[in-house]
Structures are given as structure tokens and as C-alpha cells.
Design a protein around this motif. Structure first.
Motif, mmCIF file in Angstrom:
data_model
loop_
_atom_site.group_PDB
_atom_site.id
_atom_site.type_symbol
_atom_site.label_atom_id
_atom_site.label_comp_id
_atom_site.label_asym_id
_atom_site.label_seq_id
_atom_site.Cartn_x
_atom_site.Cartn_y
_atom_site.Cartn_z
ATOM 1 N N UNK A 1 5.396 -8.240 -10.958
ATOM 2 C CA UNK A 1 4.572 -7.717 -12.052
ATOM 3 C C UNK A 1 3.124 -7.573 -11.624
ATOM 4 N N UNK A 2 2.612 -8.572 -10.909
ATOM 5 C CA UNK A 2 1.221 -8.507 -10.458
ATOM 6 C C UNK A 2 1.070 -7.476 -9.338
ATOM 7 N N UNK A 3 1.969 -7.510 -8.384
ATOM 8 C CA UNK A 3 1.861 -6.609 -7.229
ATOM 9 C C UNK A 3 2.003 -5.140 -7.615
ATOM 10 N N UNK A 4 2.867 -4.857 -8.586
ATOM 11 C CA UNK A 4 3.128 -3.462 -8.935
ATOM 12 C C UNK A 4 2.724 -3.114 -10.360
ATOM 13 N N UNK A 5 2.115 -4.077 -11.060
ATOM 14 C CA UNK A 5 1.677 -3.836 -12.420
ATOM 15 C C UNK A 5 0.220 -3.449 -12.517
ATOM 16 N N UNK A 6 -0.472 -3.484 -11.401
ATOM 17 C CA UNK A 6 -1.872 -3.078 -11.380
ATOM 18 C C UNK A 6 -1.922 -1.595 -11.738
ATOM 19 N N UNK B 1 0.809 -1.212 0.000
ATOM 20 C CA UNK B 1 0.000 0.000 0.000
ATOM 21 C C UNK B 1 0.846 1.268 0.000
ATOM 22 N N UNK B 2 2.121 1.117 0.303
ATOM 23 C CA UNK B 2 3.034 2.255 0.275
ATOM 24 C C UNK B 2 3.856 2.276 -1.007
ATOM 25 N N UNK B 3 3.660 1.263 -1.853
ATOM 26 C CA UNK B 3 4.409 1.192 -3.102
ATOM 27 C C UNK B 3 5.882 0.890 -2.898
ATOM 28 N N UNK B 4 6.213 0.188 -1.811
ATOM 29 C CA UNK B 4 7.609 -0.102 -1.472
ATOM 30 C C UNK B 4 8.075 -1.385 -2.163
ATOM 31 N N UNK B 5 8.315 -1.275 -3.460
ATOM 32 C CA UNK B 5 8.734 -2.423 -4.275
ATOM 33 C C UNK B 5 10.043 -3.022 -3.760
ATOM 34 N N UNK B 6 10.961 -2.186 -3.345
ATOM 35 C CA UNK B 6 12.263 -2.659 -2.878
ATOM 36 C C UNK B 6 12.121 -3.596 -1.671
ATOM 37 N N UNK B 7 11.268 -3.220 -0.725
ATOM 38 C CA UNK B 7 11.062 -4.075 0.449
ATOM 39 C C UNK B 7 10.434 -5.401 0.051
ATOM 40 N N UNK B 8 9.409 -5.349 -0.794
ATOM 41 C CA UNK B 8 8.747 -6.580 -1.251
ATOM 42 C C UNK B 8 9.764 -7.472 -1.960
ATOM 43 N N UNK B 9 10.503 -6.901 -2.891
ATOM 44 C CA UNK B 9 11.473 -7.668 -3.682
ATOM 45 C C UNK B 9 12.533 -8.329 -2.806
ATOM 46 N N UNK B 10 12.974 -7.639 -1.775
ATOM 47 C CA UNK B 10 14.016 -8.189 -0.907
ATOM 48 C C UNK B 10 13.466 -9.192 0.110
ATOM 49 N N UNK B 11 12.135 -9.334 0.173
ATOM 50 C CA UNK B 11 11.508 -10.189 1.189
ATOM 51 C C UNK B 11 10.924 -11.479 0.638
#
Length: 123
Positions: free
Chosen positions: A51-56, A18-28
Motif C-alpha cells: 500500500x505504501x510502495x504503490x499507494x503514493x 521505479x518501474x512500477x513492478x508490483x508483482x516483483x516486489x510482492x513476490x520478493x
């Protein structure tokens, strides 16, 4: 020794959407992560997950999220909460969700499996 995680990690992971923190998601997440959104085909692999999480189109950043419950045994976790999708002049939509997480076997404690249940709440 396998790394355990506390509820703060899983809450932070959930909030990163919800914060758009792709870096945290990717590293986790692991390279071979599987994300099952119940009712859809499983999403397999890190790149597909991202792609799904941040491609919406609108992403998750146009939503408010509250976590009402989080439980973990260190290797698995469950989070329950509500999301409100803000509308542009439309009435906001509310959803209930429950996410289940399983960590991989690596010592770094990354998420290997995620299952999401989500339903729209009617007034």
C-alpha cells in the motif's frame, strides 16, 4: 540451507519500485516484512508495504534512480544512490538514499526487513 542473494537481486528489487513492478516486489517480500523509513513509524506486513510502495499518488515511476553502491553478504545488503523527482514545470528535486535489506529465514530468500534513509539534497 538458507538461500543467499547477490547484488543483482537487491538492485532489481530497488529498481522495481521505479518501474512500477508490483508483482516483483510482492513476490520478493515475506508476509511479515517490516519497512522502516527512518523518521516514520515502521510499516508492518506485506499488504501495508505494498500500500505504501504503490499507494503514493504519483508513485515512484515519476522518478529516476541511480544506484551508486551495492554490497551484500548474501543474507543482508546495502544500496546507496540518488533519486531525481521530475517536476511538472518545477525544478526537479534530488534525494540521496540508502536502503538496508535483511532476508528472512525461509529458503526462498525473501526480504524480511528493509530500512530506508532518504534526504533531499540542496544545491
Amino acid at each position: 540451507m538458507k538461500t543467499a542473494r547477490d547484488t543483482d537481486f537487491f538492485r532489481q528489487f530497488n529498481e522495481a519500485f521505479f518501474q512500477g513492478d508490483r508483482e516483483f516486489i510482492e513476490s520478493s517480500i515475506t508476509e511479515d516484512v517490516v519497512w522502516t523509513i527512518v523518521g516514520s513509524e515502521p510499516i508492518r506486513g506485506k499488504q501495508a508495504f505494498l500500500d505504501v510502495a504503490f499507494g503514493v499518488e504519483e508513485g515512484y515511476t515519476n522518478m529516476d534512480c541511480t544506484t551508486e553502491l551495492s554490497l551484500t553478504n548474501g543474507r543482508e545488503a546495502a544500496l546507496k544512490g540518488k533519486m531525481i523527482k521530475k517536476g511538472d514545470g518545477d525544478k526537479p528535486k534530488m534525494y540521496a538514499f540508502c536502503d538496508f535489506y535483511v532476508l528472512g529465514d525461509e529458503e526462498d530468500g525473501k526480504i524480511k526487513d528493509m530500512t530506508t534513509f532518504v534526504i533531499e539534497l540542496k544545491e
